[in-house]
Design an enzyme around this catalytic site. Sequence first.
Site, PDB file in Angstrom:
ATOM      1  N   ARG A   1      -2.522  10.772   4.144  1.00 15.46           N
ATOM      2  CA  ARG A   1      -1.306  11.564   4.287  1.00 15.46           C
ATOM      3  C   ARG A   1      -0.452  11.573   3.016  1.00 15.46           C
ATOM      4  O   ARG A   1       0.154  12.582   2.653  1.00 15.46           O
ATOM      5  CB  ARG A   1      -0.513  10.972   5.460  1.00 15.46           C
ATOM      6  CG  ARG A   1       0.708  11.737   5.801  1.00 15.46           C
ATOM      7  CD  ARG A   1       1.255  11.227   7.091  1.00 15.46           C
ATOM      8  NE  ARG A   1       2.563  11.788   7.361  1.00 15.46           N
ATOM      9  CZ  ARG A   1       2.751  12.994   7.865  1.00 15.46           C
ATOM     10  NH1 ARG A   1       1.740  13.752   8.150  1.00 15.46           N
ATOM     11  NH2 ARG A   1       3.978  13.436   8.079  1.00 15.46           N
TER      12      ARG A   1
ATOM     13  N   ASP B   1       4.364   0.002  12.311  1.00 16.55           N
ATOM     14  CA  ASP B   1       3.099  -0.491  11.763  1.00 16.55           C
ATOM     15  C   ASP B   1       2.787  -1.934  12.188  1.00 16.55           C
ATOM     16  O   ASP B   1       1.669  -2.409  11.969  1.00 16.55           O
ATOM     17  CB  ASP B   1       3.115  -0.389  10.225  1.00 16.55           C
ATOM     18  CG  ASP B   1       2.993   1.055   9.757  1.00 16.55           C
ATOM     19  OD1 ASP B   1       2.722   1.931  10.595  1.00 16.55           O
ATOM     20  OD2 ASP B   1       3.173   1.316   8.551  1.00 16.55           O
TER      21      ASP B   1
ATOM     22  N   CYS C   1      -3.369  12.611  12.886  1.00 21.71           N
ATOM     23  CA  CYS C   1      -4.370  11.549  12.898  1.00 21.71           C
ATOM     24  C   CYS C   1      -4.367  10.951  14.287  1.00 21.71           C
ATOM     25  O   CYS C   1      -3.684  11.453  15.179  1.00 21.71           O
ATOM     26  CB  CYS C   1      -4.120  10.530  11.805  1.00 21.71           C
ATOM     27  SG  CYS C   1      -2.632   9.596  12.050  1.00 21.71           S
TER      28      CYS C   1
ATOM     29  N   ARG D   1      -8.565   0.363   4.679  1.00 28.76           N
ATOM     30  CA  ARG D   1      -7.550   1.257   4.092  1.00 28.76           C
ATOM     31  C   ARG D   1      -6.296   0.469   3.731  1.00 28.76           C
ATOM     32  O   ARG D   1      -5.575   0.867   2.817  1.00 28.76           O
ATOM     33  CB  ARG D   1      -7.148   2.327   5.111  1.00 28.76           C
ATOM     34  CG  ARG D   1      -8.175   3.412   5.334  1.00 28.76           C
ATOM     35  CD  ARG D   1      -7.606   4.463   6.283  1.00 28.76           C
ATOM     36  NE  ARG D   1      -6.229   4.735   5.906  1.00 28.76           N
ATOM     37  CZ  ARG D   1      -5.242   4.981   6.771  1.00 28.76           C
ATOM     38  NH1 ARG D   1      -5.471   5.024   8.050  1.00 28.76           N
ATOM     39  NH2 ARG D   1      -4.017   5.214   6.337  1.00 28.76           N
TER      40      ARG D   1
ATOM     41  N   LYS E   1       0.827  -1.216   0.000  1.00 29.72           N
ATOM     42  CA  LYS E   1       0.000   0.000   0.000  1.00 29.72           C
ATOM     43  C   LYS E   1       0.861   1.266   0.000  1.00 29.72           C
ATOM     44  O   LYS E   1       0.688   2.147  -0.843  1.00 29.72           O
ATOM     45  CB  LYS E   1      -0.910   0.020   1.234  1.00 29.72           C
ATOM     46  CG  LYS E   1      -1.594   1.354   1.449  1.00 29.72           C
ATOM     47  CD  LYS E   1      -2.420   1.387   2.710  1.00 29.72           C
ATOM     48  CE  LYS E   1      -1.681   1.655   3.984  1.00 29.72           C
ATOM     49  NZ  LYS E   1      -1.392   3.060   4.308  1.00 29.72           N
ATOM     50  N   ASN E   2       1.805   1.347   0.961  1.00 30.50           N
ATOM     51  CA  ASN E   2       2.562   2.594   1.101  1.00 30.50           C
ATOM     52  C   ASN E   2       3.459   2.859  -0.096  1.00 30.50           C
ATOM     53  O   ASN E   2       3.787   4.000  -0.406  1.00 30.50           O
ATOM     54  CB  ASN E   2       3.383   2.575   2.394  1.00 30.50           C
ATOM     55  CG  ASN E   2       2.486   2.760   3.617  1.00 30.50           C
ATOM     56  OD1 ASN E   2       1.314   3.118   3.477  1.00 30.50           O
ATOM     57  ND2 ASN E   2       3.020   2.490   4.789  1.00 30.50           N
TER      58      ASN E   2
ATOM     59  N   ARG F   1       1.933  14.150  13.464  1.00 32.46           N
ATOM     60  CA  ARG F   1       2.420  13.913  12.109  1.00 32.46           C
ATOM     61  C   ARG F   1       2.673  15.206  11.309  1.00 32.46           C
ATOM     62  O   ARG F   1       2.003  15.485  10.318  1.00 32.46           O
ATOM     63  CB  ARG F   1       1.458  12.977  11.369  1.00 32.46           C
ATOM     64  CG  ARG F   1       1.178  11.719  12.176  1.00 32.46           C
ATOM     65  CD  ARG F   1       0.497  10.665  11.388  1.00 32.46           C
ATOM     66  NE  ARG F   1       1.408   9.973  10.512  1.00 32.46           N
ATOM     67  CZ  ARG F   1       1.065   8.955   9.722  1.00 32.46           C
ATOM     68  NH1 ARG F   1      -0.167   8.531   9.711  1.00 32.46           N
ATOM     69  NH2 ARG F   1       1.937   8.375   8.954  1.00 32.46           N
TER      70      ARG F   1
ATOM     71  N   ILE G   1       7.973   5.781  17.588  1.00 36.23           N
ATOM     72  CA  ILE G   1       7.762   6.609  16.390  1.00 36.23           C
ATOM     73  C   ILE G   1       6.577   7.561  16.583  1.00 36.23           C
ATOM     74  O   ILE G   1       6.658   8.724  16.229  1.00 36.23           O
ATOM     75  CB  ILE G   1       7.520   5.724  15.133  1.00 36.23           C
ATOM     76  CG1 ILE G   1       8.653   4.696  14.969  1.00 36.23           C
ATOM     77  CG2 ILE G   1       7.364   6.582  13.868  1.00 36.23           C
ATOM     78  CD1 ILE G   1      10.013   5.259  14.648  1.00 36.23           C
TER      79      ILE G   1
HETATM   80  C1  UD1 Z   1       5.054   6.407   6.602  1.00 35.71           C
HETATM   81  C2  UD1 Z   1       4.001   5.333   6.387  1.00 35.71           C
HETATM   82  C3  UD1 Z   1       3.412   4.901   7.729  1.00 35.71           C
HETATM   83  C4  UD1 Z   1       4.506   4.514   8.710  1.00 35.71           C
HETATM   84  C5  UD1 Z   1       5.548   5.629   8.817  1.00 35.71           C
HETATM   85  C6  UD1 Z   1       6.734   5.250   9.686  1.00 35.71           C
HETATM   86  C7  UD1 Z   1       3.135   6.007   4.215  1.00 35.71           C
HETATM   87  C8  UD1 Z   1       1.980   6.516   3.446  1.00 35.71           C
HETATM   88  N1  UD1 Z   1       2.959   5.869   5.555  1.00 35.71           N
HETATM   89  O1  UD1 Z   1       4.373   7.539   7.125  1.00 35.71           O
HETATM   90  O2  UD1 Z   1       2.567   3.779   7.491  1.00 35.71           O
HETATM   91  O3  UD1 Z   1       3.931   4.320   9.995  1.00 35.71           O
HETATM   92  O4  UD1 Z   1       6.051   5.960   7.507  1.00 35.71           O
HETATM   93  O5  UD1 Z   1       7.325   4.087   9.226  1.00 35.71           O
HETATM   94  O6  UD1 Z   1       4.163   5.678   3.660  1.00 35.71           O
HETATM   95  N2  UD1 Z   1       8.173  13.549  11.605  1.00 35.71           N
HETATM   96  C9  UD1 Z   1       8.555  14.791  12.074  1.00 35.71           C
HETATM   97  N3  UD1 Z   1       8.610  15.814  11.180  1.00 35.71           N
HETATM   98  C10 UD1 Z   1       8.277  15.666   9.876  1.00 35.71           C
HETATM   99  C11 UD1 Z   1       7.890  14.392   9.407  1.00 35.71           C
HETATM  100  C12 UD1 Z   1       7.846  13.348  10.301  1.00 35.71           C
HETATM  101  O7  UD1 Z   1       8.853  14.954  13.245  1.00 35.71           O
HETATM  102  O8  UD1 Z   1       8.332  16.648   9.134  1.00 35.71           O
HETATM  103  C13 UD1 Z   1       8.077  12.424  12.558  1.00 35.71           C
HETATM  104  C14 UD1 Z   1       6.628  11.929  12.692  1.00 35.71           C
HETATM  105  O9  UD1 Z   1       5.889  12.709  13.589  1.00 35.71           O
HETATM  106  C15 UD1 Z   1       6.828  10.518  13.169  1.00 35.71           C
HETATM  107  C16 UD1 Z   1       8.138  10.098  12.475  1.00 35.71           C
HETATM  108  O10 UD1 Z   1       8.770  11.308  12.050  1.00 35.71           O
HETATM  109  O11 UD1 Z   1       7.061  10.530  14.545  1.00 35.71           O
HETATM  110  C17 UD1 Z   1       7.923   9.189  11.283  1.00 35.71           C
HETATM  111  O12 UD1 Z   1       7.089   9.835  10.357  1.00 35.71           O
HETATM  112  P1  UD1 Z   1       7.253   9.621   8.797  1.00 35.71           P
HETATM  113  O13 UD1 Z   1       8.411   8.732   8.502  1.00 35.71           O
HETATM  114  O14 UD1 Z   1       7.206  10.955   8.158  1.00 35.71           O
HETATM  115  O15 UD1 Z   1       5.924   8.846   8.452  1.00 35.71           O
HETATM  116  P2  UD1 Z   1       5.060   8.953   7.134  1.00 35.71           P
HETATM  117  O16 UD1 Z   1       5.930   9.120   5.960  1.00 35.71           O
HETATM  118  O17 UD1 Z   1       3.963   9.922   7.328  1.00 35.71           O
END
Ligand code: UD1
Length: 432
Positions: free
Chosen positions: A104, A319, A128, A411, A34-35, A133, A341
């Site tokens: 997202r 996850d 969420c 989802r 999915k991701n 996030r 995380i």
């Molecule tokens: C992706 C996956 C999600 C998975 C996550 C972590 C998709 C669509 N979703 O989400 O299923 O749980 O990776 O493996 O691919 N963070 C910050 N600042 C930022 C961005 C992120 O502090 O600007 C933090 C977030 O709050 C979180 C951590 O980094 O604590 C990981 O987030 P991130 O890797 O960005 O997750 P997603 O890409 O949204």
Amino acid sequence: MPLAARISKEMLKPHLLVSGNSSLSGELKVNGAKNSALVLLAASLLTDEEIILSNVPKLTDISGMTAILSKMGVEIKHKTKDIFLKANDLRHVELPYELVHGLRASFFCIGALLGRIGKAKIPLPGGCKIGARPVVEHIRGLKALGAIINVNHGIVTASVPGFEGQLKGANVVLDCPSVGATETILMAAVLANGESTIENAAQEPEVQDLAKMLNKMGAKIKGAGGPKIHIEGVKKLHGCEYTVMPDRIEAGTFLIAAAITRSVLKVTPVISDHLNAVLQKLRDCGCRLEKDGEGIKITPGEIHGVDITTQPFPGFPTDLQAPFMALMTTAKGTSVITEKIYENRMQHISELQRMGASIRLQGNTAVIEGVSELSAAPVEGRDLRSSAAMVLASLKANGTSQVVGLDHLDRGYELIEEKLNKCGAHIIRKQH
Ligand code: UD1
């Protein structure tokens, strides 16, 4: 809310009736990731030629993403598990918040739009249930590549200055290895003028899958899958055919389903290098794992408590934290599970407790004392992976559980009940 009122309210929602004490056998088939598929769909914005994506799972998140792309002017056709995309007539549209909220990955389109047409306007995806996030890293990276970004009333307006409207290569060092930020910046940098690097990049397999497809489209990316990615910008990308990699999280969920029901199962296809941390914990807690063709055969023994801490790849994936916790509720002894995380990803605990699990939560650390038996109950999955955890715990529990929260489950898991039923589970979907 009193239990009786809660039960009658839940009866009205779509739900699964899951028979417990299940024993499974046979083979569980894993879909495309999915991701990965979500971000590969976004990457179709980077070319005016046709992209053919195969092995795309049929999920509500995927249909949400294709709806967003088609609003932007991408022509989309579906044929079984293939999606044909052609972005030769992109419209500069403002996406409504309702469309992007809860999806997202739709925000990640901003990088591709800036690279291709030099402008984008996308609402902030918002937090969420599992955490705030933020997308500051995405925005910081795009600014480093020369984009001008303003955030007003929850909408991000981005543009590239200058007549040509082309981003400029830059060195970006991420504060945290965000998967989405790495993917967003990567999609922006491939069409930038000059060379870029992303340091402290996310190393998740989904980033590698994206880089592979972009390189097939003519991009020049090296080092994806490691902490430093190097990108040499190119003028144009072309179409390609690409097969989405198998979903490591669905594979992990199925392996845990085998372990919790103490059933011998084959899960296929699995790229074991994508799941090493999870496979190791399954071995540590008492399962035998053998490679079997493209898949893995799992033979659970007596399950013992093990400790896990979620981490960015190659660590244990957040996850799979909820599904693994469901497994640990019936393990022998104690396990300690720490979520590193997300700040609010322990919502399954209260539901597992209602099934008789013994769990103490201290901050973001759960201490689980295995119990000999879970008892069926009406339970709610409050996010995607906690819904999966509810299904797994229900398969093990004594009696028939009612699982609500299917909007989350659907989802990320395609027809999970059909797949499990083929292996001997008894799960009935009720629409109300
Ligand atoms: C992706 C996956 C999600 C998975 C996550 C972590 C998709 C669509 N979703 O989400 O299923 O749980 O990776 O493996 O691919 N963070 C910050 N600042 C930022 C961005 C992120 O502090 O600007 C933090 C977030 O709050 C979180 C951590 O980094 O604590 C990981 O987030 P991130 O890797 O960005 O997750 P997603 O890409 O949204």
